[in-house]
Design a protein around this motif. Structure first.
Motif, PDB file in Angstrom:
ATOM      1  N   LEU A 160      32.729  35.661  34.995  1.00  0.00           N
ATOM      2  CA  LEU A 160      34.023  36.308  34.754  1.00  0.00           C
ATOM      3  C   LEU A 160      33.939  37.449  33.750  1.00  0.00           C
ATOM      4  O   LEU A 160      34.927  38.144  33.533  1.00  0.00           O
ATOM      5  CB  LEU A 160      35.040  35.273  34.268  1.00  0.00           C
ATOM      6  CG  LEU A 160      35.477  34.238  35.313  1.00  0.00           C
ATOM      7  CD1 LEU A 160      36.386  33.207  34.679  1.00  0.00           C
ATOM      8  CD2 LEU A 160      36.175  34.924  36.472  1.00  0.00           C
ATOM      9  N   ALA A 161      32.783  37.652  33.155  1.00  0.00           N
ATOM     10  CA  ALA A 161      32.645  38.747  32.196  1.00  0.00           C
ATOM     11  C   ALA A 161      32.881  40.103  32.846  1.00  0.00           C
ATOM     12  O   ALA A 161      33.221  41.081  32.156  1.00  0.00           O
ATOM     13  CB  ALA A 161      31.251  38.700  31.564  1.00  0.00           C
ATOM     14  N   ALA A 162      32.742  40.167  34.178  1.00  0.00           N
ATOM     15  CA  ALA A 162      32.934  41.454  34.855  1.00  0.00           C
ATOM     16  C   ALA A 162      34.401  41.823  34.985  1.00  0.00           C
ATOM     17  O   ALA A 162      34.735  43.007  35.130  1.00  0.00           O
ATOM     18  CB  ALA A 162      32.299  41.396  36.244  1.00  0.00           C
ATOM     19  N   ILE A 163      35.295  40.843  34.947  1.00  0.00           N
ATOM     20  CA  ILE A 163      36.707  41.103  35.242  1.00  0.00           C
ATOM     21  C   ILE A 163      37.313  42.137  34.298  1.00  0.00           C
ATOM     22  O   ILE A 163      37.921  43.119  34.763  1.00  0.00           O
ATOM     23  CB  ILE A 163      37.516  39.797  35.208  1.00  0.00           C
ATOM     24  CG1 ILE A 163      36.960  38.801  36.239  1.00  0.00           C
ATOM     25  CG2 ILE A 163      38.982  40.073  35.461  1.00  0.00           C
ATOM     26  CD1 ILE A 163      37.060  39.275  37.653  1.00  0.00           C
ATOM     27  N   PRO A 164      37.209  41.984  32.971  1.00  0.00           N
ATOM     28  CA  PRO A 164      37.827  42.989  32.086  1.00  0.00           C
ATOM     29  C   PRO A 164      37.273  44.395  32.318  1.00  0.00           C
ATOM     30  O   PRO A 164      38.027  45.378  32.282  1.00  0.00           O
ATOM     31  CB  PRO A 164      37.496  42.483  30.676  1.00  0.00           C
ATOM     32  CG  PRO A 164      37.207  41.030  30.847  1.00  0.00           C
ATOM     33  CD  PRO A 164      36.580  40.903  32.195  1.00  0.00           C
ATOM     34  N   VAL A 165      35.964  44.486  32.574  1.00  0.00           N
ATOM     35  CA  VAL A 165      35.352  45.801  32.766  1.00  0.00           C
ATOM     36  C   VAL A 165      35.873  46.435  34.058  1.00  0.00           C
ATOM     37  O   VAL A 165      36.177  47.630  34.108  1.00  0.00           O
ATOM     38  CB  VAL A 165      33.815  45.685  32.801  1.00  0.00           C
ATOM     39  CG1 VAL A 165      33.179  47.065  32.988  1.00  0.00           C
ATOM     40  CG2 VAL A 165      33.308  45.033  31.534  1.00  0.00           C
ATOM     41  N   VAL A 166      36.007  45.627  35.110  1.00  0.00           N
ATOM     42  CA  VAL A 166      36.511  46.151  36.378  1.00  0.00           C
ATOM     43  C   VAL A 166      37.953  46.621  36.221  1.00  0.00           C
ATOM     44  O   VAL A 166      38.347  47.678  36.735  1.00  0.00           O
ATOM     45  CB  VAL A 166      36.398  45.083  37.484  1.00  0.00           C
ATOM     46  CG1 VAL A 166      37.138  45.530  38.745  1.00  0.00           C
ATOM     47  CG2 VAL A 166      34.938  44.819  37.807  1.00  0.00           C
ATOM     48  N   LEU A 167      38.769  45.861  35.489  1.00  0.00           N
ATOM     49  CA  LEU A 167      40.161  46.260  35.271  1.00  0.00           C
ATOM     50  C   LEU A 167      40.247  47.566  34.491  1.00  0.00           C
ATOM     51  O   LEU A 167      41.064  48.442  34.801  1.00  0.00           O
ATOM     52  CB  LEU A 167      40.915  45.149  34.535  1.00  0.00           C
ATOM     53  CG  LEU A 167      41.127  43.853  35.334  1.00  0.00           C
ATOM     54  CD1 LEU A 167      41.830  42.812  34.463  1.00  0.00           C
ATOM     55  CD2 LEU A 167      41.917  44.113  36.597  1.00  0.00           C
TER      56      LEU A 167
END
Length: 587
Positions: A160-167
């Motif tokens: 889930l570490a990718a979620i903030p970066v994708v947003l």
């Protein structure tokens, strides 16, 4: 689907759309749950328990079959919804064009119509397919994230570490590309208009030997479109690269976390590999989400442009046609009229003019002085900013548009004929006209001589825009259309400008017949047209500065007398014979 796009969904398709979106959500969640079967299947395989792995293959195969059927079902539903939506948008588009103020078509916004029809409608209707991809890219990873957190919360958090970066990447891309996308759309519209103009002007450009010079505007527009497209691509790169970076970091974090757990005996290596595969399945749709964001922004921009068109205010229509009975004559009066085109200076400044019924009134004045504007206000292409325009004593704003226009016949300077026969084009002014009435109108406008020379006679087609006829012949067909329409008021805007002297005399004879019983307003620079008018109105500085007969105005020695002397002086010049090096001499 965003609120702007939902606002364009046809009313009868909203319930099917909700069911479709619900089905997509169910499919995306089920797809994520199906991926969860990979964890026990791979774990069993890596541990050598093939019988156990084989049992997990059965639900996975069933999920694949059901998923294939669901994908086909959703695709067919999307096609139906998109087709119905596209058809509704085209219908609304056509209906809206019928209610737009006629003056709107002279504005710059009318140049965007081809792009709206060919690009924006398709993009908005295609957002049905985009919804499936977007919801799948969001809900499938979300379901997998829940599964992964349930199987091992540590790997779940790493994935889930990718979620903030994708947003953050999506937000950045939206801010950076919004202006660039708008500029690219404007550049595409301008380049398309210049291309059509360049193609249509080929006869003129080649006759003048200026083909290269004429291409300069097209080259400029194409270069501007290239620069705008390049800026759009450059603006989209930061968001895309940031999203890719986030996914790569998440993959690295997932792999490192799995290796650390396996190294410290907190997770079996077989199970670690299986869970990492599930985690990678979570990251795969997020990669598509970054690219889909650009498609969504494009669809929203298209929806905004369509909304802008649908929001153009129609001219107010009276609630009843009771005022039609109050029309007492076919005269027209403009009283203290003020008018300015949107964003431009005031064209008419307190203009007052009375156009008597059954008489011919000529408008003269410098180009850009407001002569054509007067005719457009009479036909209510626009509403006046102040003052009134009355037809038969009734304000044109109090008359239904259909009732007003049925009392008017037009002959414009730029004649457009439909790709049909001469007879079709004449009858277009009055669909219920008999063959005898069409032939009589053609005879009075001297169109019968045109028909006589055409292969096929009355059945011969004139081509798109009337391109198979000369400019003067197109004018004569347009005048025949006005004669056939038999309206009490005729507006002629430079109607005889393209006629040779012989045909001009014939048309003037026909117009003289009209003037005996009808109100005729003529805009013309030809002296014989002006002389024959019952009254002449001279426009200057947005007002009528002189009005009277030809003889009266000459006697006043004012604006009209100066205009007359200038035209006489210009008419007396001729080229000398035999020596092209000698300048023009006075005849």
């Amino acid at each position: 689907m965003t609120g702007r796009l939902r606002g364009l969904v046809p009313a009868d398709q909203r319930a099917p759309l909700r069911r479709y979106l619900g089905a997509i959500c169910g499919y995306a969640v089920a797809e994520g749950a199906a991926f969860a079967v990979l964890a026990p299947l791979l774990t069993a395989l890596l541990q050598g328990r093939t019988a156990t792995a084989g049992r997990w293959v059965i639900p996975l195969a069933a999920a694949a079959v059901v998923g294939w059927w669901a994908h086909y079902y959703l695709g067919s539903r999307a096609l139906r919804l998109s087709t119905a939506w596209r058809r509704d948008l085209y219908t609304r588009f056509g209906d809206r064009l019928l209610t737009l103020p006629l003056g709107w078509f002279d504005a710059a916004g009318a140049g965007t119509l081809p792009q709206l029809v060919t690009g924006d409608v398709a993009r908005v209707a295609g957002s049905v397919f985009l919804a499936q991809a977007l919801l799948g890219a969001i809900l499938t990873p979300a379901t997998l994230a829940v599964v992964l957190l349930a199987l091992d919360w540590r790997l779940g958090i790493a994935a889930l570490a990718a979620i903030p970066v994708v947003l953050v990447a999506l937000g950045l891309a939206r801010r950076l590309t919004a202006r660039a996308e708008a500029a690219d759309h404007a550049a595409i519209t301008d380049a398309g208009a210049r291309l059509v103009e360049f193609a249509g002007a080929q006869p003129t450009l080649r006759a003048a030997g200026q083909n290269e010079a004429g291409r300069a505007e097209l080259d400029r527009a194409l270069a501007a479109q290239h620069r705008a497209a390049r800026r759009q691509v450059i603006a989209s790169l930061p968001g895309e690269y940031l999203g890719e970076l986030g996914l790569q970091l998440a993959f690295t974090a997932l792999l490192c976390t799995g290796v650390a757990l396996a190294t410290h005996d907190q997770l079996g290596p077989q199970r670690m590999i299986a869970l990492v595969v599930v985690g990678i399945s979570l990251l795969r749709p997020l990669d598509a989400l970054v690219g889909l964001g650009a498609d969504l922004r494009g669809a929203q921009a298209s929806a905004a442009r369509l909304e802008e068109l649908f929001a153009v205010a129609a001219l107010p229509e009276p609630t009843s046609s009771a005022d039609v009975a109050r029309i007492s004559h076919a005269g027209v009066d403009l009283v203290d009229v003020h008018f300015a085109y949107p964003g431009g200076p005031e064209v008419l400044r307190g203009l007052t003019l009375s156009i008597p019924a059954g008489r011919t009134t000529a408008l003269v004045g410098v180009s850009g002085g407001g002569k054509t504007t007067v005719t457009r206000l009479i036909a209510r292409f626009h509403d006046v900013d102040a003052g009134t325009v009355r037809l038969g004593g009734v304000d044109v704003r109090e008359l239904p548009s259909a009732e007003l226009l049925c009392r008017l016949a037009f002959v414009f300077q730029d004649v457009y004929l439909f790709d049909g026969t001469v007879e079709d084009n004449i009858r277009f002014g009055r669909p219920d006209a008999t063959d005898a009435q069409v032939r009589e109108a053609a005879r009075r406008a001297r169109v019968d001589s045109i028909v006589a020379r055409l292969p096929g006679g009355w059945a011969a087609r004139v081509g798109e825009g009337g391109r198979l006829l000369s400019g003067g012949e197109r004018q004569r067909v347009a005048i025949a259309r006005a004669l056939c329409r038999d309206a009490p008021i005729v507006l002629l805007d430079e109607a005889t400008a393209a006629l040779d002297p012989e045909n001009e005399a014939a048309v003037h004879a026909a117009l003289a017949e009209l003037a005996a019983e009808r109100t005729v307003l003529v805009i013309a620079h030809r002296l014989n047209t002006v002389v024959r008018a019952d009254q002449i109105a001279v426009l200057a500085d947005g007002q009528v500065v002189e009005c009277g007969s030809h003889a009266d105005l000459l006697a006043r020695d004012g604006h009209y007398a100066a205009f007359w002397r200038d035209r006489e002086r210009a008419g007396g010049w001729r080229l000398p014979a035999g020596n092209p090096q000698v300048g023009p001499v006075r005849g």
